[in-house]
Design a protein around this motif. Structure first.
Motif, PDB file in Angstrom:
ATOM      1  N   ARG A  84       0.866  -1.182   0.000  1.00  0.00           N
ATOM      2  CA  ARG A  84       0.000   0.000   0.000  1.00  0.00           C
ATOM      3  C   ARG A  84       0.895   1.222   0.000  1.00  0.00           C
ATOM      4  O   ARG A  84       1.923   1.240   0.694  1.00  0.00           O
ATOM      5  N   TRP A  95       0.299  -5.768   8.398  1.00  0.00           N
ATOM      6  CA  TRP A  95      -0.805  -5.899   7.431  1.00  0.00           C
ATOM      7  C   TRP A  95      -1.151  -7.374   7.225  1.00  0.00           C
ATOM      8  O   TRP A  95      -2.312  -7.755   7.249  1.00  0.00           O
ATOM      9  N   ARG A 148      -4.765  -8.828   7.958  1.00  0.00           N
ATOM     10  CA  ARG A 148      -5.574  -9.291   6.821  1.00  0.00           C
ATOM     11  C   ARG A 148      -5.961 -10.759   7.013  1.00  0.00           C
ATOM     12  O   ARG A 148      -7.111 -11.133   6.807  1.00  0.00           O
ATOM     13  N   ALA A 186     -15.040   1.075   5.393  1.00  0.00           N
ATOM     14  CA  ALA A 186     -15.061   0.485   4.047  1.00  0.00           C
ATOM     15  C   ALA A 186     -16.344  -0.294   3.828  1.00  0.00           C
ATOM     16  O   ALA A 186     -16.848  -0.379   2.715  1.00  0.00           O
ATOM     17  N   THR A 188     -19.031   2.339   0.711  1.00  0.00           N
ATOM     18  CA  THR A 188     -18.965   1.799  -0.653  1.00  0.00           C
ATOM     19  C   THR A 188     -20.268   1.116  -1.054  1.00  0.00           C
ATOM     20  O   THR A 188     -20.835   1.411  -2.105  1.00  0.00           O
ATOM     21  N   ARG A 224      -1.281   1.891  -4.535  1.00  0.00           N
ATOM     22  CA  ARG A 224      -0.335   0.847  -4.138  1.00  0.00           C
ATOM     23  C   ARG A 224       1.060   1.445  -4.126  1.00  0.00           C
ATOM     24  O   ARG A 224       1.254   2.605  -4.482  1.00  0.00           O
ATOM     25  N   SER A 255     -11.002  -4.212  -7.311  1.00  0.00           N
ATOM     26  CA  SER A 255      -9.590  -4.356  -7.598  1.00  0.00           C
ATOM     27  C   SER A 255      -9.204  -5.841  -7.592  1.00  0.00           C
ATOM     28  O   SER A 255     -10.058  -6.715  -7.405  1.00  0.00           O
ATOM     29  N   ARG A 260      -3.856  -7.007  -2.431  1.00  0.00           N
ATOM     30  CA  ARG A 260      -4.560  -6.143  -1.495  1.00  0.00           C
ATOM     31  C   ARG A 260      -5.986  -5.898  -1.920  1.00  0.00           C
ATOM     32  O   ARG A 260      -6.617  -4.933  -1.490  1.00  0.00           O
ATOM     33  N   CYS A 268     -10.011  -5.987  -2.298  1.00  0.00           N
ATOM     34  CA  CYS A 268     -11.015  -5.792  -1.259  1.00  0.00           C
ATOM     35  C   CYS A 268     -11.284  -7.079  -0.474  1.00  0.00           C
ATOM     36  O   CYS A 268     -11.542  -8.124  -1.062  1.00  0.00           O
TER      37      CYS A 268
HETATM   38  C1  HEM Z   1     -10.045  -2.477  -0.215  1.00  0.00           C
HETATM   39  C2  HEM Z   1     -13.725  -1.566  -3.287  1.00  0.00           C
HETATM   40  C3  HEM Z   1     -16.911  -3.120   0.048  1.00  0.00           C
HETATM   41  C4  HEM Z   1     -13.296  -3.741   3.193  1.00  0.00           C
HETATM   42  C5  HEM Z   1     -10.783  -2.114  -1.341  1.00  0.00           C
HETATM   43  C6  HEM Z   1     -10.188  -1.623  -2.579  1.00  0.00           C
HETATM   44  C7  HEM Z   1     -11.223  -1.383  -3.443  1.00  0.00           C
HETATM   45  C8  HEM Z   1     -12.459  -1.702  -2.748  1.00  0.00           C
HETATM   46  C9  HEM Z   1     -11.121  -0.859  -4.864  1.00  0.00           C
HETATM   47  C10 HEM Z   1      -8.690  -1.421  -2.855  1.00  0.00           C
HETATM   48  C11 HEM Z   1      -8.087  -2.766  -3.147  1.00  0.00           C
HETATM   49  C12 HEM Z   1      -6.671  -2.771  -3.675  1.00  0.00           C
HETATM   50  O1  HEM Z   1      -5.807  -1.975  -3.266  1.00  0.00           O
HETATM   51  O2  HEM Z   1      -6.408  -3.605  -4.535  1.00  0.00           O
HETATM   52  C13 HEM Z   1     -14.909  -1.889  -2.642  1.00  0.00           C
HETATM   53  C14 HEM Z   1     -16.221  -1.758  -3.222  1.00  0.00           C
HETATM   54  C15 HEM Z   1     -17.130  -2.194  -2.283  1.00  0.00           C
HETATM   55  C16 HEM Z   1     -16.365  -2.592  -1.110  1.00  0.00           C
HETATM   56  C17 HEM Z   1     -16.517  -1.235  -4.633  1.00  0.00           C
HETATM   57  C18 HEM Z   1     -18.631  -2.282  -2.323  1.00  0.00           C
HETATM   58  C19 HEM Z   1     -19.406  -2.155  -3.362  1.00  0.00           C
HETATM   59  C20 HEM Z   1     -16.212  -3.460   1.167  1.00  0.00           C
HETATM   60  C21 HEM Z   1     -16.787  -4.032   2.367  1.00  0.00           C
HETATM   61  C22 HEM Z   1     -15.769  -4.192   3.261  1.00  0.00           C
HETATM   62  C23 HEM Z   1     -14.542  -3.735   2.612  1.00  0.00           C
HETATM   63  C24 HEM Z   1     -18.261  -4.397   2.557  1.00  0.00           C
HETATM   64  C25 HEM Z   1     -15.815  -4.732   4.667  1.00  0.00           C
HETATM   65  C26 HEM Z   1     -16.107  -5.920   4.996  1.00  0.00           C
HETATM   66  C27 HEM Z   1     -12.110  -3.432   2.543  1.00  0.00           C
HETATM   67  C28 HEM Z   1     -10.798  -3.455   3.178  1.00  0.00           C
HETATM   68  C29 HEM Z   1      -9.857  -3.106   2.186  1.00  0.00           C
HETATM   69  C30 HEM Z   1     -10.625  -2.862   0.975  1.00  0.00           C
HETATM   70  C31 HEM Z   1     -10.502  -3.791   4.631  1.00  0.00           C
HETATM   71  C32 HEM Z   1      -8.334  -3.000   2.332  1.00  0.00           C
HETATM   72  C33 HEM Z   1      -7.671  -4.303   1.938  1.00  0.00           C
HETATM   73  C34 HEM Z   1      -6.148  -4.312   2.100  1.00  0.00           C
HETATM   74  O3  HEM Z   1      -5.522  -3.255   2.061  1.00  0.00           O
HETATM   75  O4  HEM Z   1      -5.590  -5.413   2.276  1.00  0.00           O
HETATM   76  N1  HEM Z   1     -12.163  -2.154  -1.471  1.00  0.00           N
HETATM   77  N2  HEM Z   1     -15.028  -2.387  -1.365  1.00  0.00           N
HETATM   78  N3  HEM Z   1     -14.858  -3.305   1.354  1.00  0.00           N
HETATM   79  N4  HEM Z   1     -11.971  -3.068   1.227  1.00  0.00           N
HETATM   80 FE1  HEM Z   1     -13.495  -2.836  -0.093  1.00  0.00          FE
END
Ligand code: HEM
Length: 474
Positions: A79, A102, A106, A278, A282, A349, A410, A414, A416
């Motif tokens: 990240r 992380w 995770r 998050a 979203t 990233r 994505s 990393r 989602c």
């Molecule tokens: C990361 C989109 C729903 C928790 C992300 C990333 C995107 C994303 C684009 C960045 C990933 C990357 O760097 O490759 C979305 C969209 C959602 C959604 C479009 C709903 C329509 C959720 C929900 C949760 C969540 C419901 C909780 C349970 C997280 C977390 C990360 C993340 C914790 C960080 C992961 C990491 O850094 O290892 N999300 N998300 N997201 N999302 Fe979501």
């Protein structure tokens, strides 16, 4: 032949940077994702942009993003260190942490989300209960137009709250509504020009008041969570863990003798806050786009309702097991996510080492923007990228088809962690609401006037609007 110097330090091409401002003369900070899309047409699918003094490499188009995030997963798997997120979390939590911390967070999060029902019946039942409350709330307007922002926020947030704390919050709970407002404000501010400038010129932070508001909001959110943590700590019972927070506290007890356990209180706070934030914004923003698009395209809305009439017994609500017999509805939900494009620049990233990529050398620690919008609108992958068109996900016989370039969550290391949960919520809430209601613009508003331009923040939101409902076919 390329000179020695060129070969050794061969960053991807890009516009000529000016002193101090870099390329900020060609980037519209109100819509940076659009500027980057335009620059990709001039400089190709891998290019360098200077945000002030900060060098950033942008990845555009599905093939390029896939090549980097999947084929070179480790090399693009860190990240980025973003000043405002650094200030907010001090490197803790899941979304903005690094390295071993992380990895531990995770891994723990994924297994705990699974234990508490992500992708299982238990959470489906919870979502359907929440849907019931949401329907009652919608009914209370008796067809009068209303703004759906806070209520959808609240309903969606209750799902992640039951996973985190084992409890939901009433729709008129003032403390909880305040919390959601703080969260909304931060999501907007984190994508605002002032906070972007703070990220490019952190040493001039004192000039950018918006970042202070962000931090103030985080400390209020933290105070709320800390209070919940205290209650959970008092009632902690290893035979009856209510959710993620209890599971985390158990892990803390197990590791209490370890001198350098990563499951410290800051980890608990920011992992919970990451999931809460998050998991709320979203999904509810996507829902709001969905309902707006249904007002705009009543014929699509009608086709979903007709499909449900065929597949689901009268008086019953759609369940996850019905999804495979609802290809049209499934296609519309995918198209909503593609079209709404709510995280257009992904989450930055960085490269943990020097990286050789497509003939370029990207130095260790370079910020990388995977331009997700360029995959979701990639002309090589979508027939009518700029048009809302559910047939992007249907074959000639009306069967649902998966599309590789569909990457709103994505991809790679990393990606989602909430994808499974978000997909369950989107299906059950969206199909359930359409089963019950027909949505239409408020009286006097023509569907052609409904505005589909985005209100830009860290996520892309629909502009404020009202929604009217009447009873549907059930
Ligand atoms: C990361 C989109 C729903 C928790 C992300 C990333 C995107 C994303 C684009 C960045 C990933 C990357 O760097 O490759 C979305 C969209 C959602 C959604 C479009 C709903 C329509 C959720 C929900 C949760 C969540 C419901 C909780 C349970 C997280 C977390 C990360 C993340 C914790 C960080 C992961 C990491 O850094 O290892 N999300 N998300 N997201 N999302 Fe979501």
């Amino acid at each position: 032949a390329t000179s020695w110097k060129k070969r050794v330090c061969h960053l991807p091409p890009g516009p000529q940077p000016l002193p101090l401002i870099g390329n900020l003369n060609v980037v519209d900070l109100k819509k940076p994702f659009q500027s980057l899309t335009e620059l990709s047409k001039l400089y190709g699918n891998v290019f360098t942009v200077h945000f002030g003094p900060k060098k950033v490499v942008v990845l555009a188009g599905y093939e390029t993003i896939k090549d980097a995030l999947l084929n070179h997963a480790e090399e693009f798997g860190e990240r980025a260190e973003i000043p405002i997120f650094r200030e907010m979390t001090r490197g803790n939590g899941i979304a903005f942490s690094h390295g071993e911390l992380w990895k531990a967070m995770r891994r723990f999060t994924l297994s705990t989300l699974r234990d508490f029902g992500m992708g299982r019946r238990t959470i489906e039942v919870r979502i359907l209960e929440e849907l019931n409350s949401l329907i009652k709330y919608f009914e209370s307007y008796q067809g009068k137009p209303f703004d759906t922002k806070m209520i959808l926020n609240n309903a969606v947030s209750n799902v992640i709250c039951s996973i985190l704390f084992g409890e939901r919050f009433e729709y008129d709970d003032p403390a909880f509504l305040t919390l959601l407002k703080l969260l909304n404000e931060n999501t907007k501010l984190l994508g605002s020009p002032m906070v972007l400038l703070y990220n490019f010129y952190p040493s001039l932070g004192f000039l950018f008041g918006a970042s202070k508001t962000v931090l103030q909001n985080i400390s209020e959110l933290s105070a709320f969570l800390q209070k919940l943590f205290r209650e959970h700590k008092e009632d902690l019972n290893e035979n009856n863990l209510t959710g993620f927070v209890d599971a985390f506290m158990m892990k803390q007890q197990q590791e209490s003798k370890k001198p350098h356990s990563m499951f410290h209180n800051e980890s608990l706070l920011f992992s919970t806050l990451d999931l809460f934030a998050a998991g709320t914004e979203t999904t509810s923003t996507t829902m709001r786009w969905g309902l707006l698009l249904m007002m705009k395209y009543p014929e699509i809305q009608r086709k979903i309702q007709e499909e449900m009439n065929q597949v689901i017994e009268p008086g019953e609500m759609p369940k996850l097991e019905d999804r495979r017999r609802m290809p049209y509805t499934d296609a519309v939900i995918h198209e909503i996510q593609r079209f709404a494009n709510i995280v257009p620049m992904g989450v930055s990233r960085s490269t943990p080492t020097d990286v050789n990529f497509q003939g370029y050398v990207i130095p260790k620690g370079t910020e990388i923007i995977p331009l997700l919008t360029s995959a979701l609108n990639d002309e090589l992958h979508w027939k009518t990228p700029h048009q809302f068109n559910p047939s992007h996900f249907l074959d000639a016989d009306g069967n649902f088809v998966r599309r590789e370039a569909f990457i709103p969550f994505s991809i790679g290391r990393r990606a989602c962690v909430g994808e499974g949960l978000a997909k369950m919520e989107l299906f059950l809430f969206f199909a359930g609401l359409l089963r019950k209601f027909v949505f239409q613009p408020p009286p006097g508003v023509n569907k052609a006037e409904l505005d589909l331009t985005a209100d830009v923040g860290f996520t892309l939101n629909p502009m404020p609007h009202l929604l009217a409902e009447e009873y549907g076919p059930v």
